[in-house]
Design an enzyme around this catalytic site. Structure first.
Site, mmCIF file in Angstrom:
data_model
loop_
_atom_site.group_PDB
_atom_site.id
_atom_site.type_symbol
_atom_site.label_atom_id
_atom_site.label_comp_id
_atom_site.label_asym_id
_atom_site.label_seq_id
_atom_site.Cartn_x
_atom_site.Cartn_y
_atom_site.Cartn_z
ATOM 1 C CE LYS A 22 4.877 8.703 -1.735
ATOM 2 N NZ LYS A 22 3.747 7.886 -1.718
ATOM 3 C CG ASN A 23 4.252 6.976 -5.251
ATOM 4 O OD1 ASN A 23 4.911 6.289 -4.016
ATOM 5 N ND2 ASN A 23 3.462 7.237 -5.787
ATOM 6 C CB CYS A 117 -4.073 3.754 5.038
ATOM 7 S SG CYS A 117 -3.960 4.141 3.887
ATOM 8 N NE ARG A 122 -3.470 2.089 0.121
ATOM 9 C CZ ARG A 122 -2.170 2.762 -0.533
ATOM 10 N NH1 ARG A 122 -2.121 3.757 1.007
ATOM 11 N NH2 ARG A 122 -1.089 3.346 -0.678
ATOM 12 C CD GLN A 126 -6.691 -8.591 -7.849
ATOM 13 O OE1 GLN A 126 -6.169 -9.975 -8.653
ATOM 14 N NE2 GLN A 126 -7.752 -9.109 -6.757
ATOM 15 C CG ASP A 306 -1.153 9.459 -5.325
ATOM 16 O OD1 ASP A 306 -1.692 9.041 -4.506
ATOM 17 O OD2 ASP A 306 0.354 9.046 -5.094
ATOM 18 N NE ARG A 398 4.080 7.195 4.317
ATOM 19 C CZ ARG A 398 3.570 7.330 3.242
ATOM 20 N NH1 ARG A 398 1.756 7.507 3.779
ATOM 21 N NH2 ARG A 398 3.178 6.504 2.299
HETATM 22 C C1 UD1 Z 1 3.952 3.960 -3.136
HETATM 23 C C2 UD1 Z 1 2.976 3.877 -4.089
HETATM 24 O O1 UD1 Z 1 3.429 3.099 -5.286
HETATM 25 N N1 UD1 Z 1 2.370 4.497 -3.525
HETATM 26 C C3 UD1 Z 1 0.420 4.502 -4.423
HETATM 27 C C4 UD1 Z 1 0.053 3.318 -5.222
HETATM 28 O O2 UD1 Z 1 -0.225 2.473 -4.406
HETATM 29 P P1 UD1 Z 1 -0.966 1.155 -4.327
HETATM 30 O O3 UD1 Z 1 0.145 0.557 -4.973
HETATM 31 O O4 UD1 Z 1 -1.258 0.394 -2.619
HETATM 32 O O5 UD1 Z 1 -1.746 1.638 -4.756
HETATM 33 P P2 UD1 Z 1 -3.084 0.547 -6.003
HETATM 34 O O6 UD1 Z 1 -2.684 0.605 -7.264
HETATM 35 O O7 UD1 Z 1 -2.204 -1.385 -5.514
HETATM 36 O O8 UD1 Z 1 -4.536 0.234 -5.868
HETATM 37 C C5 UD1 Z 1 -5.608 1.543 -6.363
HETATM 38 C C6 UD1 Z 1 -6.309 0.477 -6.182
HETATM 39 O O9 UD1 Z 1 -6.658 -1.028 -6.271
HETATM 40 C C7 UD1 Z 1 -6.986 -1.336 -4.997
HETATM 41 N N2 UD1 Z 1 -6.732 -2.987 -4.504
HETATM 42 C C8 UD1 Z 1 -4.959 -3.061 -4.886
HETATM 43 C C9 UD1 Z 1 -4.990 -4.197 -4.721
HETATM 44 C C10 UD1 Z 1 -5.174 -5.310 -4.707
HETATM 45 O O10 UD1 Z 1 -4.380 -6.531 -4.074
HETATM 46 N N3 UD1 Z 1 -5.940 -5.433 -4.427
HETATM 47 C C11 UD1 Z 1 -7.248 -3.953 -4.444
HETATM 48 O O11 UD1 Z 1 -8.578 -4.020 -4.530
HETATM 49 C C12 UD1 Z 1 -7.318 -0.973 -3.976
HETATM 50 O O12 UD1 Z 1 -7.117 -1.313 -2.397
HETATM 51 C C13 UD1 Z 1 -7.020 0.428 -4.224
HETATM 52 O O13 UD1 Z 1 -8.460 0.878 -4.835
HETATM 53 O O14 UD1 Z 1 -0.951 3.290 -5.832
HETATM 54 C C14 UD1 Z 1 -1.348 4.815 -5.699
HETATM 55 C C15 UD1 Z 1 -3.054 4.773 -6.840
HETATM 56 O O15 UD1 Z 1 -2.395 5.328 -8.326
HETATM 57 C C16 UD1 Z 1 -1.251 5.845 -5.286
HETATM 58 O O16 UD1 Z 1 -2.471 6.730 -4.893
HETATM 59 C C17 UD1 Z 1 -0.168 5.471 -4.779
HETATM 60 O O17 UD1 Z 1 0.480 6.289 -3.984
HETATM 61 C C1 PEP Z 2 -0.727 7.457 -1.033
HETATM 62 C C2 PEP Z 2 0.207 7.468 -1.588
HETATM 63 O O1 PEP Z 2 1.080 6.414 -1.471
HETATM 64 P P1 PEP Z 2 1.212 5.473 -0.374
HETATM 65 O O2 PEP Z 2 0.569 4.415 -0.883
HETATM 66 O O3 PEP Z 2 2.824 5.480 -0.016
HETATM 67 O O4 PEP Z 2 0.322 5.822 0.621
HETATM 68 C C3 PEP Z 2 0.417 8.858 -2.197
HETATM 69 O O5 PEP Z 2 1.561 8.953 -2.476
HETATM 70 O O6 PEP Z 2 -0.142 9.378 -1.770
#
Ligand code: UD1
Ligand code: PEP
Length: 445
Positions: A22-23, A117, A122, A126, A306, A398
């Site tokens: 998925k990711n 969420c 989230r 960045q 995850d 999902r």
């Molecule tokens: C679709 C997908 O690939 N989802 C994955 C992706 O989510 P996603 O890409 O949303 O996760 P991030 O790596 O961005 O988030 C990690 C941490 O960084 C923080 N953060 C992120 C962006 C930002 O601009 N600022 C900030 O502070 C977030 O709040 C969180 O605490 O990586 C997560 C962490 O491995 C996984 O749990 C999700 O399954």
């Molecule tokens: C948190 C997850 O996905 P998403 O970033 O799409 O919410 C996940 O795959 O466990």
């Protein structure tokens, strides 16, 4: 409203095949927007709700998509919109990944803010910091982020304050069409980022260093569609490994890549599970009592957030006390209350959860608070006494392809019902007879 019904007590045995990640498929489909000529052909695109959502977003922007089995063909030669509306953003945060490709390709993007969420707030600061550094003007209003550029994005050095997966992907995609070279420091290193970089390079991009903390992207003038096969889903694989270990099972997880699952394998081995990887998958054999271990989630290559809830489920089946620390998301213990409804004893203190293993677990009516929590509750249901009903199946859909069918094929007693079971179906102990449940329509979607 549907539910999964699980009757505990069956040992899992056999082979389960992992679907495409998925990711990985979500950013790859978003990246297809960058292809100004030709079509992209993506194999092993899992039939998940999230994939349907990104499909809708891409269509809204003007791309056309067609499926044959798990292969999707995308034509993004003509785009007609630069706006991703709230109705689609609210279903899935990953829709925000279209921002980088849209900005690079069309010079503008208007995307609904994804919002928080169940697992945390989230933020997307960045992502925006990266786009601004490359010359985009960013404005916020009425719940939308509007970004525009004059001419092309400009390559530059960007340091991420947090090694965000999504920000790394979004900036990497934007930088492929920028003028000059972008150097992304403190980049996330997840396998899905490497898969995206491989796809971008097939499209004609020049991305180097994906999978390390520093990614260099030399901008090019144009990208074209390309053919690519999505990597197997390491979280889905890890979930079946946990399910096998919890039930004292012997399961071959076909397609699982051991290199992507290092910390999950190590922790399971510390617990006393036999894990045997080979070139086509991973065999998991649990024939000894499980031992308690401590687990701390971290960005890749650390233990994946995850897999945190599924690992916590496994620790419930171990003798002794374990501590699970969540460092990636600030609020990813929502499943604890649901586990405790099943007679678990878990206490949360800030970012740590103290798990008392070895207690008798009992079936209950519980709700998935996010997709991994849902899978973890099903894992607990596999060993709990009596019947467990897991609601909130839209979360599970999902991220898991045919979860009940795959577990049933391994011998689990699990099925899905589409209606609320009535009180007439429940035994005194709360369990539901299969004959009663079969009165409501079963989904074998
Ligand atoms: C679709 C997908 O690939 N989802 C994955 C992706 O989510 P996603 O890409 O949303 O996760 P991030 O790596 O961005 O988030 C990690 C941490 O960084 C923080 N953060 C992120 C962006 C930002 O601009 N600022 C900030 O502070 C977030 O709040 C969180 O605490 O990586 C997560 C962490 O491995 C996984 O749990 C999700 O399954
Ligand atoms: C948190 C997850 O996905 P998403 O970033 O799409 O919410 C996940 O795959 O466990």
């Amino acid at each position: 409203m549907s539910k999964f019904i699980v009757r505990g007590g069956k040992r899992l045995k056999g082979t389960v095949r992992v679907s495409g990640a998925k990711n990985a498929v979500l950013p790859i489909l978003a990246a297809s927007l960058l292809g100004e000529e030709g079509v992209s052909v993506i194999h092993d695109a899992p039939p998940l709700e999230d994939v349907k959502t990104i499909h809708q977003v891409l269509e809204k922007l003007g791309a056309s998509l067609s499926y044959e089995g798990e292969t999707v063909e995308i034509n993004a030669e003509t785009l007609v919109s630069h706006e991703a509306p709230y109705e689609l953003m609210r279903k899935m945060r990953a829709s925000f990944l279209v921002m980088g490709p849209l900005l690079a390709r069309t010079g503008k993007a208007r995307i609904s803010l994804p919002g928080g969420c169940a697992i945390g707030s989230r933020p997307i600061d960045q992502h925006l910091k990266g786009f601004e550094a490359m010359g985009a003007e960013i404005g916020l209003g009425q719940g939308y982020i509007e970004a525009k550029i004059n001419g092309r994005l400009k390559g530059t050095k960007i340091y991420l304050d947090v090694a965000s997966v999504g920000a790394t992907e979004n900036i990497m995609m934007a930088a492929t069409l920028a003028e000059g070279t972008t150097v992304l420091e403190n980049a996330a290193r997840e396998p899905e980022i490497v898969d995206l970089a491989n796809y971008l390079n097939k499209m004609g991009a020049k991305v180097r260093g994906a999978g390390t903390g520093v990614i260099r992207i030399e901008g090019v003038e144009r990208l074209r569609g390309a053919e690519h096969t999505v990597i197997p889903d390491r979280v889905e694989a890890g979930t079946y490994m946990v399910a096998a270990a919890m039930t004292g099972g012997d399961v071959y997880v076909e397609g699982a890549i051991a290199d992507h699952l290092g910390p999950v394998i190590s922790k399971m081995e510390e617990m006393g599970v036999t894990v045997q990887p080979d070139e086509n998958g991973i065999r998991v054999i649990a024939d000894k009592p499980l031992k308690a271990v401590d687990v701390k989630t971290l960005p890749y290559p650390g233990f994946p957030t995850d897999m945190q809830s599924q690992m916590m489920a496994l620790l419930l089946a171990a003798e002794g006390t374990s501590v699970v620390t969540e460092t990636v998301f600030e609020n990813r213990f929502m499943h604890v209350d649901e586990f405790n409804l099943m007679s678990a004893n878990i206490k949360v203190d800030g970012r740590a959860a103290v798990v008392t293993g070895g207690l008798k677990l009992t079936g209950a009516k519980v709700t998935a608070t996010d997709l991994r929590a849902g899978a973890a509750l099903i894992c607990v249901g596999l060993v709990a006494e009596g019947t467990t009903e897991v609601g909130g199946t839209h979360h599970i859909d999902r991220g898991y392809v045919h979860l009940a069918e795959k577990l049933s094929a391994l011998g689990a007693d699990i099925w899905r019902v589409h209606a609320e079971p009535t009180s007439t179906t429940a035994d005194e102990d709360g369990s539901i007879k299969r004959s009663d449940a079969s009165r409501v329509k079963s989904t074998m979607a």
